[in-house]
Structures are given as C-alpha cells and as structure tokens.
Design a protein around this motif. Structure first.
Motif, PDB file in Angstrom:
ATOM      1  N   THR A 170     -14.061  -2.208  -7.976  1.00 59.02           N
ATOM      2  CA  THR A 170     -14.542  -1.516  -9.179  1.00 59.02           C
ATOM      3  C   THR A 170     -13.558  -1.658 -10.327  1.00 59.02           C
ATOM      4  OG1 THR A 170     -15.748   0.092  -7.829  1.00 59.02           O
ATOM      5  CG2 THR A 170     -15.279   0.721 -10.096  1.00 59.02           C
ATOM      6  N   ALA A 171     -12.254  -1.655 -10.009  1.00 58.37           N
ATOM      7  CA  ALA A 171     -11.209  -1.749 -11.034  1.00 58.37           C
ATOM      8  C   ALA A 171     -10.917  -3.184 -11.453  1.00 58.37           C
ATOM      9  CB  ALA A 171      -9.934  -1.090 -10.526  1.00 58.37           C
ATOM     10  N   GLY A 172     -11.523  -4.159 -10.774  1.00 56.89           N
ATOM     11  CA  GLY A 172     -11.258  -5.548 -11.091  1.00 56.89           C
ATOM     12  C   GLY A 172      -9.897  -6.028 -10.632  1.00 56.89           C
ATOM     13  N   LEU A 173      -9.416  -5.463  -9.513  1.00 59.70           N
ATOM     14  CA  LEU A 173      -8.106  -5.810  -8.971  1.00 59.70           C
ATOM     15  C   LEU A 173      -8.251  -6.241  -7.525  1.00 59.70           C
ATOM     16  CD1 LEU A 173      -6.136  -2.683 -10.266  1.00 59.70           C
ATOM     17  CD2 LEU A 173      -5.898  -5.013 -11.149  1.00 59.70           C
ATOM     18  N   THR A 174      -7.258  -6.955  -7.031  1.00 55.72           N
ATOM     19  CA  THR A 174      -7.165  -7.174  -5.593  1.00 55.72           C
ATOM     20  C   THR A 174      -6.652  -5.892  -4.942  1.00 55.72           C
ATOM     21  OG1 THR A 174      -4.869  -7.939  -5.669  1.00 55.72           O
ATOM     22  CG2 THR A 174      -6.606  -9.604  -5.980  1.00 55.72           C
ATOM     23  N   VAL A 175      -6.833  -5.799  -3.626  1.00 59.84           N
ATOM     24  CA  VAL A 175      -6.302  -4.624  -2.927  1.00 59.84           C
ATOM     25  C   VAL A 175      -4.797  -4.530  -3.114  1.00 59.84           C
ATOM     26  CG1 VAL A 175      -5.876  -3.641  -0.638  1.00 59.84           C
ATOM     27  CG2 VAL A 175      -8.159  -4.460  -1.234  1.00 59.84           C
ATOM     28  N   ARG A 176      -4.114  -5.656  -2.993  1.00 59.51           N
ATOM     29  CA  ARG A 176      -2.662  -5.641  -3.168  1.00 59.51           C
ATOM     30  C   ARG A 176      -2.282  -5.272  -4.596  1.00 59.51           C
ATOM     31  NH1 ARG A 176       1.662  -3.794  -1.816  1.00 59.51           N
ATOM     32  NH2 ARG A 176       3.542  -5.013  -2.177  1.00 59.51           N
ATOM     33  N   GLY A 177      -3.042  -5.759  -5.561  1.00 60.27           N
ATOM     34  CA  GLY A 177      -2.767  -5.408  -6.955  1.00 60.27           C
ATOM     35  C   GLY A 177      -2.955  -3.927  -7.215  1.00 60.27           C
ATOM     36  N   LEU A 178      -3.982  -3.338  -6.600  1.00 63.64           N
ATOM     37  CA  LEU A 178      -4.210  -1.897  -6.735  1.00 63.64           C
ATOM     38  C   LEU A 178      -3.061  -1.115  -6.106  1.00 63.64           C
ATOM     39  CD1 LEU A 178      -6.266   0.362  -7.545  1.00 63.64           C
ATOM     40  CD2 LEU A 178      -7.114   0.216  -5.181  1.00 63.64           C
ATOM     41  N   GLN A 179      -2.613  -1.542  -4.950  1.00 62.67           N
ATOM     42  CA  GLN A 179      -1.502  -0.853  -4.283  1.00 62.67           C
ATOM     43  C   GLN A 179      -0.225  -0.922  -5.120  1.00 62.67           C
ATOM     44  OE1 GLN A 179      -1.724  -3.053  -0.628  1.00 62.67           O
ATOM     45  NE2 GLN A 179      -2.958  -1.483   0.415  1.00 62.67           N
ATOM     46  N   ARG A 180       0.031  -2.068  -5.739  1.00 60.85           N
ATOM     47  CA  ARG A 180       1.213  -2.198  -6.598  1.00 60.85           C
ATOM     48  C   ARG A 180       1.105  -1.297  -7.820  1.00 60.85           C
ATOM     49  NH1 ARG A 180       0.902  -7.907  -5.348  1.00 60.85           N
ATOM     50  NH2 ARG A 180      -0.268  -8.218  -7.274  1.00 60.85           N
ATOM     51  N   LEU A 181      -0.084  -1.244  -8.417  1.00 57.31           N
ATOM     52  CA  LEU A 181      -0.291  -0.377  -9.585  1.00 57.31           C
ATOM     53  C   LEU A 181      -0.016   1.079  -9.231  1.00 57.31           C
ATOM     54  CD1 LEU A 181      -1.413  -0.061 -12.547  1.00 57.31           C
ATOM     55  CD2 LEU A 181      -3.649   0.332 -11.470  1.00 57.31           C
ATOM     56  N   PHE A 182      -0.503   1.522  -8.077  1.00 53.68           N
ATOM     57  CA  PHE A 182      -0.327   2.917  -7.687  1.00 53.68           C
ATOM     58  C   PHE A 182       1.130   3.220  -7.345  1.00 53.68           C
ATOM     59  CE2 PHE A 182      -4.409   5.343  -6.934  1.00 53.68           C
ATOM     60  CZ  PHE A 182      -5.152   4.558  -7.808  1.00 53.68           C
ATOM     61  N   ALA A 183       1.811   2.307  -6.681  1.00 50.01           N
ATOM     62  CA  ALA A 183       3.221   2.539  -6.361  1.00 50.01           C
ATOM     63  C   ALA A 183       4.045   2.652  -7.635  1.00 50.01           C
ATOM     64  CB  ALA A 183       3.748   1.413  -5.480  1.00 50.01           C
ATOM     65  N   GLU A 184       3.738   1.822  -8.600  1.00 46.10           N
ATOM     66  CA  GLU A 184       4.507   1.792  -9.840  1.00 46.10           C
ATOM     67  C   GLU A 184       4.186   2.966 -10.755  1.00 46.10           C
ATOM     68  OE1 GLU A 184       7.336  -0.068 -12.422  1.00 46.10           O
ATOM     69  OE2 GLU A 184       6.745  -0.665 -10.405  1.00 46.10           O
ATOM     70  N   TYR A 185       2.908   3.326 -10.860  1.00 49.01           N
ATOM     71  CA  TYR A 185       2.488   4.276 -11.893  1.00 49.01           C
ATOM     72  C   TYR A 185       2.025   5.633 -11.364  1.00 49.01           C
ATOM     73  CZ  TYR A 185       2.984   0.871 -15.593  1.00 49.01           C
ATOM     74  OH  TYR A 185       3.518  -0.013 -16.495  1.00 49.01           O
ATOM     75  N   VAL A 186       1.437   5.681 -10.195  1.00 48.50           N
ATOM     76  CA  VAL A 186       0.899   6.949  -9.682  1.00 48.50           C
ATOM     77  C   VAL A 186       1.912   7.637  -8.770  1.00 48.50           C
ATOM     78  CG1 VAL A 186      -0.998   8.060  -8.441  1.00 48.50           C
ATOM     79  CG2 VAL A 186      -1.449   6.053  -9.884  1.00 48.50           C
ATOM     80  N   GLY A 187       2.597   6.832  -7.948  1.00 52.44           N
ATOM     81  CA  GLY A 187       3.612   7.408  -7.080  1.00 52.44           C
ATOM     82  C   GLY A 187       3.167   7.615  -5.657  1.00 52.44           C
ATOM     83  N   ILE A 188       1.921   7.272  -5.375  1.00 50.32           N
ATOM     84  CA  ILE A 188       1.400   7.396  -4.015  1.00 50.32           C
ATOM     85  C   ILE A 188       0.233   6.431  -3.889  1.00 50.32           C
ATOM     86  CG2 ILE A 188      -0.316   9.232  -4.385  1.00 50.32           C
ATOM     87  CD1 ILE A 188       1.068  10.580  -1.836  1.00 50.32           C
ATOM     88  N   GLY A 189      -0.093   6.010  -2.667  1.00 49.90           N
ATOM     89  CA  GLY A 189      -1.054   4.937  -2.482  1.00 49.90           C
ATOM     90  C   GLY A 189      -2.493   5.317  -2.777  1.00 49.90           C
ATOM     91  N   PRO A 190      -3.333   4.319  -3.044  1.00 45.23           N
ATOM     92  CA  PRO A 190      -4.740   4.598  -3.354  1.00 45.23           C
ATOM     93  C   PRO A 190      -5.491   5.236  -2.189  1.00 45.23           C
ATOM     94  CG  PRO A 190      -4.350   2.221  -3.141  1.00 45.23           C
ATOM     95  CD  PRO A 190      -3.008   2.880  -3.177  1.00 45.23           C
ATOM     96  N   LYS A 191      -5.127   4.896  -0.960  1.00 42.80           N
ATOM     97  CA  LYS A 191      -5.802   5.511   0.193  1.00 42.80           C
ATOM     98  C   LYS A 191      -5.589   7.018   0.185  1.00 42.80           C
ATOM     99  CE  LYS A 191      -6.149   5.267   5.243  1.00 42.80           C
ATOM    100  NZ  LYS A 191      -5.653   4.586   6.474  1.00 42.80           N
TER     101      LYS A 191
END
Length: 248
Positions: A170-191
């Motif tokens: 939905t976000a137009g990202l790979t799973v790994r790309g989403l995980q990197r975004l969350f680690a960098e900006y959210v602070g916890i994983g998407p799961k």
C-alpha cells in the motif's frame, strides 16, 4: 485470587486525576500530535497502567525534562501524593528530525531532554513555554518523516491491514524498505504497529459495551484464533481484555 485496587475499576481513577489536551501551533503540527497534562492527588500510592503507542514523548515534571522513546510493551508507574506532568506527544516519525539519529536508538529508553534540546526546560511548562522550547531546535521539514507518519496513520485507519507485506504494498515500498523506514523514523517495527492498532479495535469493541464475538473479531483482525488474540492483548496491555474493560 487477585484483588484489584477499586480505584482502577469502572473509571474510578478519574476522581483522582485531571487530564487536559491541546493542539500544537501550525509550525509544529508536522512534528507534534498533541500536548497533554495530567495532575493527580492520591493519599495512598496508585499503580497506573500505561499502554504503549508508536509515539515518542517529551515530559516535564519536577523541573526536569525527559525524552521517552517508544515503549514496546505496557508499563506501570506509581502515582502518590500531589503531582503533575506536562507532555508532548510527537507524531510517528516526527521526532526523528529533532533527534538527528534513528528513533530506534531510543526504543524502551528514556534520556534527559538536554541530550536533544539545547535550551533550559521551562520552569512552568505549558503549551506556550514548551513550544518556545521546541523551537530552539526546530528542524527543516523531512519528507521521510511525513511518509512514516502517513503509513502509521493508514495502519491506524484501515482494519484490513494486518500483515507487513500488505502495508508495504500500500505504501509503495518493499518489506525491507518499510522496516528500515520504521526503524529510522518510528522507532519500532511495522509488525508491532500493526498489532497495536488492531488491538485498539478490541478496546473500541469493549468500549461499546455490547457483546463481543471473540472468534469473529479474531478472524477480522487477522488472528488464527481467539487464544492468539487474547495472548497478544495481554502481552501488550498487561491484562486480559475482560480485565481491561473493567477499568472503563
């Protein structure tokens, strides 16, 4: 048999606590979700349950300012006597521009605010003085922070999103790309974020006061069965759904 503190049942805690919230000014709204203040009076210490969300908090109490990273699970804090806290809730992704480092470095940690903000914390924190404090380190807009906030908002608003690959697509990202975004900006994983907001659906059903079809709800939220749902809820909230409902 566990005997519960009667002050936590049926909303009784509201007799001992006062809560207020305020919205941020337009120049800070891309970073800050809201401000909150709670004050309390307890003659006997009270064990407060705090449930986690994917937000970094900046809190002011007793003349000290503290940055609290995302907590991966529930916490308890003891409130006693008279006290108050003023807090800033940063949007998911919104603290990364202030921090200048991956937000995952703060997960399950607290650090003095002086590690991020150069100014002295306000002696009497309120929305006006705290916003002045935040502006001492006001960053440039960060498109990746906005992207992270949008993805988390989509998870929160879309009950059908219950797998990481669905969110990534939905976000137009790979799973790994989403995980990197969350680690960098959210602070916890998407799961974790997905699970947190799907469990929020449980609290909404409980708040309605009607009967809950637990097997059907578990299926709606992507769980294999009711037992998995209850186990996840208990781990996140510190107690099973029926106990949690008794608070409110």
């Amino acid at each position: 048999m566990v005997i519960r503190d009667e002050r936590e049942l049926a909303g009784a805690w509201t007799r001992f606590q006062r809560h207020t919230v305020a919205a941020p000014s337009p120049d800070l709204a891309r970073y800050v979700e809201r401000y909150w203040m709670v004050s309390w009076h307890y003659e006997k210490p009270y064990r407060q349950l705090i449930v986690p969300y994917p937000n970094v908090h900046l809190t002011f109490t007793g003349g000290a300012a503290t940055v609290r990273g995302v907590s991966s699970r529930h916490q308890h804090r003891v409130l006693a006597g008279d006290g108050s806290v003023f807090g800033v809730v940063f949007r998911p992704g919104g603290f990364r521009p202030f921090l200048g480092a991956p937000v995952s470095t703060l997960t399950d940690r607290s650090v003095p605010a002086r590690a991020v903000f150069p100014a002295e914390p306000p002696a009497r924190p309120d929305a006006v003085t705290v916003e002045r404090y935040l502006r001492t380190r006001l960053p440039e807009p960060d498109p990746r922070a906005a992207q992270a906030a949008a993805v988390v908002a989509d998870i929160a608003a879309t009950p059908g999103l219950h797998r990481v690959d669905m969110v990534a697509r939905t976000a137009g990202l790979t799973v790994r790309g989403l995980q990197r975004l969350f680690a960098e900006y959210v602070g916890i994983g998407p799961k974790w974020v997905i699970r947190r907001y799907r469990l929020h659906e449980v609290t909404e059903r409980l708040a309605s006061g009607g009967p809950v079809d637990w097997a059907g709800l578990a299926a709606d939220l992507g769980y294999a069965d009711q037992a998995h749902l209850v186990r996840d809820f208990t781990k996140m909230f510190g107690e099973p759904p029926t106990w949690y409902a008794a608070r409110y």
